[in-house]
Enzyme design. Structure first.
Site, mmCIF file in Angstrom:
data_model
loop_
_atom_site.group_PDB
_atom_site.id
_atom_site.type_symbol
_atom_site.label_atom_id
_atom_site.label_comp_id
_atom_site.label_asym_id
_atom_site.label_seq_id
_atom_site.Cartn_x
_atom_site.Cartn_y
_atom_site.Cartn_z
ATOM 1 N N ASP A 49 0.844 -1.204 0.000
ATOM 2 C CA ASP A 49 0.000 0.000 0.000
ATOM 3 C C ASP A 49 0.878 1.252 0.000
ATOM 4 O O ASP A 49 0.416 2.351 0.280
ATOM 5 C CB ASP A 49 -0.940 0.016 1.220
ATOM 6 C CG ASP A 49 -0.200 -0.039 2.546
ATOM 7 O OD1 ASP A 49 1.009 -0.360 2.561
ATOM 8 O OD2 ASP A 49 -0.816 0.241 3.583
ATOM 9 N N HIS A 50 2.138 1.056 -0.351
ATOM 10 C CA HIS A 50 3.100 2.164 -0.267
ATOM 11 C C HIS A 50 2.850 3.251 -1.304
ATOM 12 O O HIS A 50 3.171 4.411 -1.071
ATOM 13 C CB HIS A 50 4.521 1.625 -0.419
ATOM 14 C CG HIS A 50 4.830 0.538 0.550
ATOM 15 N ND1 HIS A 50 4.266 -0.706 0.449
ATOM 16 C CD2 HIS A 50 5.617 0.520 1.642
ATOM 17 C CE1 HIS A 50 4.695 -1.463 1.435
ATOM 18 N NE2 HIS A 50 5.509 -0.751 2.183
ATOM 19 N N ASP A 69 8.561 4.886 -3.616
ATOM 20 C CA ASP A 69 8.897 3.631 -2.910
ATOM 21 C C ASP A 69 8.911 2.433 -3.855
ATOM 22 O O ASP A 69 9.495 1.401 -3.553
ATOM 23 C CB ASP A 69 7.848 3.327 -1.832
ATOM 24 C CG ASP A 69 8.234 3.870 -0.469
ATOM 25 O OD1 ASP A 69 9.164 4.690 -0.414
ATOM 26 O OD2 ASP A 69 7.605 3.469 0.528
ATOM 27 N N TYR A 103 0.094 2.394 15.129
ATOM 28 C CA TYR A 103 1.335 3.159 15.066
ATOM 29 C C TYR A 103 1.231 4.379 15.979
ATOM 30 O O TYR A 103 0.460 5.303 15.685
ATOM 31 C CB TYR A 103 1.603 3.633 13.623
ATOM 32 C CG TYR A 103 1.839 2.538 12.591
ATOM 33 C CD1 TYR A 103 2.195 1.250 12.966
ATOM 34 C CD2 TYR A 103 1.722 2.814 11.235
ATOM 35 C CE1 TYR A 103 2.422 0.266 12.012
ATOM 36 C CE2 TYR A 103 1.958 1.833 10.266
ATOM 37 C CZ TYR A 103 2.302 0.565 10.670
ATOM 38 O OH TYR A 103 2.527 -0.404 9.723
ATOM 39 N N LYS A 106 -0.569 -5.071 13.885
ATOM 40 C CA LYS A 106 0.683 -4.898 13.138
ATOM 41 C C LYS A 106 1.377 -3.729 13.806
ATOM 42 O O LYS A 106 0.849 -2.604 13.803
ATOM 43 C CB LYS A 106 0.296 -4.597 11.690
ATOM 44 C CG LYS A 106 1.399 -4.457 10.684
ATOM 45 C CD LYS A 106 0.742 -4.516 9.305
ATOM 46 C CE LYS A 106 1.659 -4.221 8.162
ATOM 47 N NZ LYS A 106 2.016 -2.828 7.980
ATOM 48 N N ILE A 107 2.521 -4.001 14.417
ATOM 49 C CA ILE A 107 3.218 -2.949 15.166
ATOM 50 C C ILE A 107 4.682 -2.872 14.757
ATOM 51 O O ILE A 107 5.242 -3.822 14.218
ATOM 52 C CB ILE A 107 3.118 -3.173 16.707
ATOM 53 C CG1 ILE A 107 3.633 -4.567 17.126
ATOM 54 C CG2 ILE A 107 1.697 -2.943 17.209
ATOM 55 C CD1 ILE A 107 3.724 -4.788 18.626
ATOM 56 N N SER A 138 5.631 -4.941 11.731
ATOM 57 C CA SER A 138 5.532 -4.081 10.556
ATOM 58 C C SER A 138 6.956 -3.827 10.073
ATOM 59 O O SER A 138 7.769 -3.246 10.795
ATOM 60 C CB SER A 138 4.854 -2.773 10.959
ATOM 61 O OG SER A 138 4.706 -1.964 9.846
ATOM 62 N N GLY A 141 9.009 -1.974 8.097
ATOM 63 C CA GLY A 141 9.823 -0.759 8.192
ATOM 64 C C GLY A 141 10.586 -0.466 6.917
ATOM 65 O O GLY A 141 10.564 -1.249 5.964
HETATM 66 P P1 FBP Z 1 6.979 -1.885 5.133
HETATM 67 O O1 FBP Z 1 7.342 -3.305 5.469
HETATM 68 O O2 FBP Z 1 7.519 -1.488 3.798
HETATM 69 O O3 FBP Z 1 7.375 -0.941 6.249
HETATM 70 O O4 FBP Z 1 5.385 -1.844 5.018
HETATM 71 C C1 FBP Z 1 4.573 -1.826 6.180
HETATM 72 C C2 FBP Z 1 3.695 -0.603 6.212
HETATM 73 O O5 FBP Z 1 2.820 -0.609 7.323
HETATM 74 C C3 FBP Z 1 2.857 -0.433 4.946
HETATM 75 O O6 FBP Z 1 1.685 -1.205 5.047
HETATM 76 C C4 FBP Z 1 2.656 1.040 4.896
HETATM 77 O O7 FBP Z 1 2.581 1.540 3.616
HETATM 78 C C5 FBP Z 1 3.877 1.595 5.546
HETATM 79 O O8 FBP Z 1 4.456 0.573 6.316
HETATM 80 C C6 FBP Z 1 3.538 2.761 6.418
HETATM 81 O O9 FBP Z 1 4.656 3.125 7.158
HETATM 82 P P2 FBP Z 1 4.833 4.575 7.769
HETATM 83 O O10 FBP Z 1 3.479 5.132 8.086
HETATM 84 O O11 FBP Z 1 5.665 4.355 8.996
HETATM 85 O O12 FBP Z 1 5.539 5.367 6.749
#
Ligand code: FBP
Length: 253
Positions: free
Chosen positions: A21-22, A30, A147, A178-179, A203, A205
């Site tokens: 979802d990046h 990304d 988060y 998911k943390i 999660s 990172g």
């Molecule tokens: P990654 O493994 O690339 O960190 O993905 C996990 C995730 O939660 C994604 O679902 C989301 O796009 C991203 O990290 C959000 O991370 P942040 O808000 O810290 O930038």
């Protein structure tokens, strides 16, 4: 009330999710090289033996629902999202898909981000409360990304706030949370204990060195995590399938 809504995602009692979802959360910057193409990522999920894929609605509609991928990799539909363009100190991620529609797209779970400590946290708790009940009525899992973030949060990954995030997941009725990593196996164990019967996944990172990331995976699994949700540390790797195999060795052996 115990449920089995996470069953479709479990393999040997563990989960391995590919997060994608990046493009929404961070923008196409990304999505290096081939990873700009959702089909490439879905192929990676299949070839890598991922036990779940995390997508936003539009990508699910156009690339997943009714395709060969739907038969192979269970979907977690991320139903809220925000960009990083409006860099507000206190984030709120708005809902862009109903639980009902997620079910129609073939999702077995919905995902929702809560920014613990944001001045909008009460709205996110209220949102998630409804989402969790709707998901369970439809026999789907409710997964909370929790988060800590906002003007009241000094350290987003401190052991204390990570354990607090985990506890909030349990108390809100999340099937899974998911943390982010809290810095050590010992502190992550405390978070897993705080989550009780709610399952915990790491999660991933931002992209780090391979060995550093694999050490983190090992430490969270030893701490009792059910698995990991990884994005950038796999699809930004020069050999995503090789990296996937290394992660699986830790997770499933
Ligand atoms: P990654 O493994 O690339 O960190 O993905 C996990 C995730 O939660 C994604 O679902 C989301 O796009 C991203 O990290 C959000 O991370 P942040 O808000 O810290 O930038």
């Amino acid at each position: 009330m115990n449920n089995n809504f996470l069953q479709p995602f479990l393999s040997k009692g563990k989960v391995l999710f590919l997060a994608y979802d990046h493009g929404f959360e961070h923008g196409p910057k990304d999505l290096i090289g081939k990873s700009i193409d959702p089909e490439y990522i879905l192929d990676l999920a299949v070839k890598g033996g991922y036990t779940g894929i995390i997508l936003q609605k539009g990508i699910a509609e156009k690339y997943y629902t009714g395709t060969k991928y739907q038969k192979t990799v269970p979907l977690i539909l991320k139903i809220n999202g925000k960009t990083n363009i409006s860099r507000t100190t206190d984030p709120y991620s708005s809902i862009n898909c109903s639980v009902d529609y997620a079910k129609k797209l073939g999702a077995k779970a919905v995902g929702y981000t809560i920014y613990l400590g944001s001045k909008y946290e009460k709205k996110m708790f209220a949102d998630f409360g409804k989402i969790q009940e709707q998901a369970h009525q439809l026999k789907m899992a409710a997964i909370a990304w929790i988060y800590p973030r906002g003007s009241a949060v000094e350290d987003e990954t401190s052991p204390e706030i990570t354990a607090y995030a985990a506890r909030i997941g349990l108390e809100l009725g999340a099937d899974m949370i998911k943390i982010k990593y809290s810095g050590s196996e010992e502190t992550f164990r405390k978070a897993v204990q705080s989550a009780g019967e709610t399952k915990v996944v790491l999660s991933g990172g931002s992209k780090t060195g391979e060995e550093e990331f694999l050490n983190i995976v090992e430490s969270v699994i030893k701490a009792g995590a059910t698995g990991i949700a990884v994005g950038r540390n796999v699809f930004q790797h020069q050999a995503p399938l090789v990296m996937t195999e290394k992660i699986k060795k830790i997770l499933f052996s």
